[in-house]
Design an enzyme around this catalytic site. Structure first.
Site, PDB file in Angstrom:
ATOM      1  N   CYS A 103      47.158  51.619  32.556  1.00  0.00           N
ATOM      2  CA  CYS A 103      46.287  50.647  33.244  1.00  0.00           C
ATOM      3  C   CYS A 103      47.032  49.749  34.239  1.00  0.00           C
ATOM      4  O   CYS A 103      46.412  49.234  35.166  1.00  0.00           O
ATOM      5  CB  CYS A 103      45.559  49.800  32.208  1.00  0.00           C
ATOM      6  SG  CYS A 103      46.577  49.299  30.827  1.00  0.00           S
ATOM      7  N   HIS A 144      44.518  42.720  33.974  1.00  0.00           N
ATOM      8  CA  HIS A 144      45.977  42.679  34.051  1.00  0.00           C
ATOM      9  C   HIS A 144      46.407  42.158  35.436  1.00  0.00           C
ATOM     10  O   HIS A 144      45.861  42.585  36.459  1.00  0.00           O
ATOM     11  CB  HIS A 144      46.579  44.076  33.892  1.00  0.00           C
ATOM     12  CG  HIS A 144      46.463  44.657  32.501  1.00  0.00           C
ATOM     13  ND1 HIS A 144      45.954  43.985  31.423  1.00  0.00           N
ATOM     14  CD2 HIS A 144      46.840  45.888  32.043  1.00  0.00           C
ATOM     15  CE1 HIS A 144      46.004  44.768  30.343  1.00  0.00           C
ATOM     16  NE2 HIS A 144      46.529  45.927  30.701  1.00  0.00           N
TER      17      HIS A 144
END
Ligand SMILES: NC(=O)c1ccc[n+]([C@@H]2O[C@H](COP(=O)([O-])OP(=O)(O)OC[C@H]3O[C@@H](n4cnc5c(N)ncnc54)[C@H](OP(=O)(O)O)[C@@H]3O)[C@@H](O)[C@H]2O)c1
EC number: 1.2.1.11
Length: 345
Positions: free
Chosen positions: A133, A249
């Site tokens: 990710c 993130h």
């Protein structure tokens, strides 16, 4: 494979990535015939409306993939190791969100905006891997920047949200933060997902440690970037940190080019890319997104674009991407869209 209206299976359908995959089928009006929802025996029997029809979660163990065209796997690496090759052998094209096969030679590792061409044909393995990710949004910037001006090295630090460890990661952060807020001084005893209590804390330790002193998460960023970009010697080094953010993130990247680059050139190049949102109010201005207040979870958000005043080849930037969408479910759906558009059989 029926590329017009495929039969789909979602393995890990009750999890953070699986639930987002289900939402994205609607949001993107993805054409489907039938949808099978699969999870462990713990959730078998749960009901959910998907594409306007109520469906029941089934136990993966006894499921036969013979009538499945596309199988999305998001139930952890060990589940993929046990079932993904079986699903591919039964005829499904597997799009795997886990770390199980990413570096296997017979498994393409795909970010459609970067290397969709590698899935023009069904891979012999019948499996396509979705990258890590943090790697996905980064390579979506690095590839076009490298094509514009060759990059000599990249130093990355990540600030990774609790949701990267799934729904129970979010739960663990909430409980840990509650302990701090309610002045409980004893250490959390129920850490399962994280190596240390995450509430009001930072943990520079994601995935398992390696002999090199790096963590597996950090190694994945290097190896996966090289494979996706087709640049086996690409120089990238990372420190990956878990932060007490629920979702999305963030990353800082220091990108060193072989020759000097202009800040305005970089800003306009990034602005020209699909689904990249650039925050920039001109030189000398500090402009940036934050993970808690992302305006659009389907875009990669980039700010703080600046040249190192002591090195005209050095560029800093700050980027944020929704790890469950861009870093997993959306990238997987975009792979599925690419293979169905290219009529991969
Ligand atoms: N979260 C992210 O940002 C992210 C990003 C990229 C990749 N990934 C990867 O995607 C995968 C899923 O992540 P997640 O965040 O969605 O995790 P999650 O919220 O913890 O969900 C896990 C899912 O896997 C299912 N599952 C667990 N054990 C199973 C078994 N033995 N058989 C069948 N199903 C089983 C669970 O079903 P039950 O309800 O039955 O337990 C649940 O549906 C992981 O491999 C992760 O590394 C996640």
């Amino acid at each position: 494979m029926n590329t017009n209206h495929p039969n789909i299976a979602i393995v890990g359908a009750t999890g953070a990535v699986g639930q987002t995959l289900i939402s994205l089928l609607d949001e993107r009006d993805f054409p489907v015939n039938d949808v099978a929802l699969l999870a462990s025996s713990r959730s078998a029997g749960r009901k959910q409306v998907v594409r306007g029809k109520e469906r029941q979660v089934e136990d993966l163990e006894g499921f036969n993939f013979a009538n499945t065209d596309l199988a999305f796997f998001s139930a952890g690496g060990s589940v993929s190791e046990r079932h993904a090759r079986r699903a591919a052998a039964q005829g499904a094209l597997v799009i795997d969100n886990t770390n199980a096969f990413r570096m296997d030679d017979d498994v393409p590792l795909v970010v459609p905006q970067v290397n969709a061409e590698v899935v023009r044909q069904r891979p012999d393995s019948g499996i396509i891997s979705n990258p890590n990710c943090s790697t996905i949004p980064l390579v979506r910037l690095l590839r076009p920047l490298h094509d514009h001006t060759p990059i000599s090295s990249v130093v990355v630090s990540t600030y990774q949200a609790a949701s990267g460890a799934g729904l129970s990661g979010i739960d663990e952060l909430r409980k840990s933060a509650d302990r701090v807020l309610s002045d409980q001084t004893s250490a959390d005893t129920d850490n399962v997902k994280f190596s240390d209590p995450l509430g009001f804390n930072l943990i520079p330790n994601i995935d398992r440690p390696l002999d090199t002193g790096f963590t597996l998460e950090e190694q994945k960023m290097l190896q996966e970037s090289r494979k996706i970009m087709g640049l086996p010697d690409f120089a990238l080094t990372a420190t990956c940190v878990r932060v007490p953010v629920i979702n999305a993130h963030s990353e800082t990247a220091y990108i060193r080019f072989e020759t000097p680059v202009g800040r305005e050139q970089v800003v306009s190049l990034l602005r020209s890319l699909e689904d990249i949102l650039v925050y920039d109010d001109g030189p000398g201005k500090v402009t940036y997104p934050t993970p808690r207040f992302l305006s659009d979870p389907n875009q990669v958000h980039v700010g703080r674009i600046r040249i190192n005043p002591d090195d005209p080849c050095g560029l800093w930037l700050w980027l944020i991407a929704d790890n469950i969408r861009i870093g997993a479910a959306l990238n997987a759906i975009q792979i599925a869209e690419a293979v169905t558009n290219m009529q991969v059989q």
